[in-house]
Design a protein around this motif. Structure first.
Motif, short mmCIF file in Angstrom:
data_model
loop_
_atom_site.label_atom_id
_atom_site.label_comp_id
_atom_site.label_asym_id
_atom_site.label_seq_id
_atom_site.Cartn_x
_atom_site.Cartn_y
_atom_site.Cartn_z
N ARG A 29 -9.05 -3.07 -4.68
CA ARG A 29 -8.39 -3.13 -3.39
C ARG A 29 -8.56 -1.86 -2.57
O ARG A 29 -8.90 -1.90 -1.38
CB ARG A 29 -6.90 -3.42 -3.59
N ASP A 30 -8.31 -0.72 -3.18
CA ASP A 30 -8.35 0.54 -2.44
C ASP A 30 -9.77 0.92 -2.04
O ASP A 30 -10.01 1.39 -0.93
CB ASP A 30 -7.72 1.66 -3.28
N THR A 70 -10.82 -1.22 0.90
CA THR A 70 -10.25 -0.77 2.17
C THR A 70 -11.01 0.41 2.75
O THR A 70 -11.37 0.43 3.92
CB THR A 70 -8.77 -0.39 1.97
N HIS A 100 0.83 -1.21 0.00
CA HIS A 100 0.00 0.00 0.00
C HIS A 100 0.86 1.25 0.00
O HIS A 100 0.39 2.32 -0.37
CB HIS A 100 -0.91 0.01 1.23
#
Length: 360
Positions: free
Chosen positions: A321-322, A325, A224
């Motif tokens: 993914r981001d 999150t 990340h």
């Protein structure tokens, strides 16, 4: 009260010339789309608002797509409630229902056109990022040019609907133009972009296989904190350090990051969902509009079309993914864990802290 006891004008009845059970089923479908799409698209917009990590060029178009989908969802319930209450229960003002249907038609066709043009913009964005030098990409996607592009994405559908839909040219003519402009032409452009992207990625994979040197794109995980986190494209915030763009220069042209490829796959999933949802409606425009069976099919096709407005957030939540999150942080209200918090989030957190320390 049954529908047979209610007096109707021809225009309304022509829109729903089938059994009451279909009205109920359609209302349920629209209700599901509203319940799933409204919070989902709101979550996408909120995520980008709260995290700088998500403020990239591609996500600018993603947010625009979510705004169009959210607007689609928000107009469904009041219109359906009025139409069903008028047709099924005989409650409500018929003239108000006709006006709502007219306004809703304008909004839905506008947001549909906006969604189509936004998907084209995303496809062109991914194609330019992956197949062209990063310097070219940076010249094309400046904040001013992006703003102009987004303006045209909304203006073109509005002009189209006002010019053809409300100009008295005839419903059949409007449907023919809509069927061509909505599906074949945009789909051809989008498919062409992703085919070119696939060819570029395929060449890269072959190059990797024939080389004794294994680039970072093949197996290395991306953390990340890596600069590649932003390499789905270039941050739209002009205040971001130039070093980030410079460090990514080779990735934009010579090497493809796994993150780039994954983001492109996610956008392709969005396109596939759009095709599956819009396809039935586009096909339903082909038969003669005077056939009652066609009207019934068209109404269900419209319901499937609206479902596209609630699918995209699910794709982001499961594949991106981001976004995943930030979604998790928002839902669990873990504001401190949001990566790269925006100035807005920092200001809100400061105001809450000040409010606690200095109670009135």
């Amino acid at each position: 009260m049954s529908r047979s006891n209610v007096s109707y004008d021809a225009p309304v009845y022509d829109l729903f010339p089938f059994h009451d059970v279909h009205l109920v089923l359609l209302s349920v479908l629209y209700g599901i789309a509203f319940i799933a799409g409204t919070p989902g698209n709101s979550l996408v917009i909120l995520a980008v608002l709260l995290s700088k990590k998500l403020r990239t060029t591609t996500n600018t178009f993603v947010v625009n797509l979510s705004v169009a989908d959210l607007l689609t969802c928000l107009v469904l319930i009041p219109v359906n409630a009025n139409v069903i209450s008028t047709l099924y229960f005989g409650i409500g003002d018929l003239q108000v229902g006709l006006t709502l249907l007219l306004v809703t038609g304008f909004i839905l066709y506008t947001t549909l056109g906006c969604s189509i043009l936004t998907l084209i913009c995303i496809a062109l964005n991914r194609w330019l990022l992956i197949t062209r030098p990063l310097t070219t990409y940076q010249k094309v996607y400046t904040p001013k040019k992006i703003a102009v592009c987004l303006m045209f994405v909304w203006v073109i559908p509005i002009v189209f609907v006002l010019t053809l839909g409300y100009s008295g040219l005839g419903k059949r003519y409007f449907i023919v133009v809509l069927a061509v402009a909505m599906f074949p032409i945009p789909l051809t452009v989008i498919i062409a972009c992703y085919v070119l992207i696939w060819r570029r990625i395929n060449r890269q994979v072959r190059s990797m296989a024939s080389s004794s040197h294994i680039p970072e794109v093949s197996n290395e995980p991306i953390t990340h904190n890596s600069t590649e986190t932003q390499l789905d494209d270039i941050p739209t915030d002009s205040t971001q350090p130039q070093a980030r763009s410079n460090s990514a220069m080779t990735t934009g042209n010579d090497q493809l990051s796994r993150h780039q490829i994954q983001i492109t796959k996610n956008m392709f999933y969005v396109v596939c969902a759009f095709v599956l949802c819009v396809g039935p409606y586009a096909i339903s425009l082909v038969p003669a509009i005077t056939d009652i069976k066609f009207v019934l099919v068209s109404q269900y096709a419209s319901a499937i079309l609206v479902f596209n407005s609630c699918i995209n957030p699910l794709i982001y939540a499961t594949k991106h993914r981001d976004f995943k999150t930030v979604f998790r942080c928002i839902v669990s209200r873990q504001w401190d864990d949001i990566p790269e918090p925006s100035d807005f989030l920092k200001a809100v957190r400061r105001s809450k802290c000040c409010g606690r320390s200095n109670p009135v």
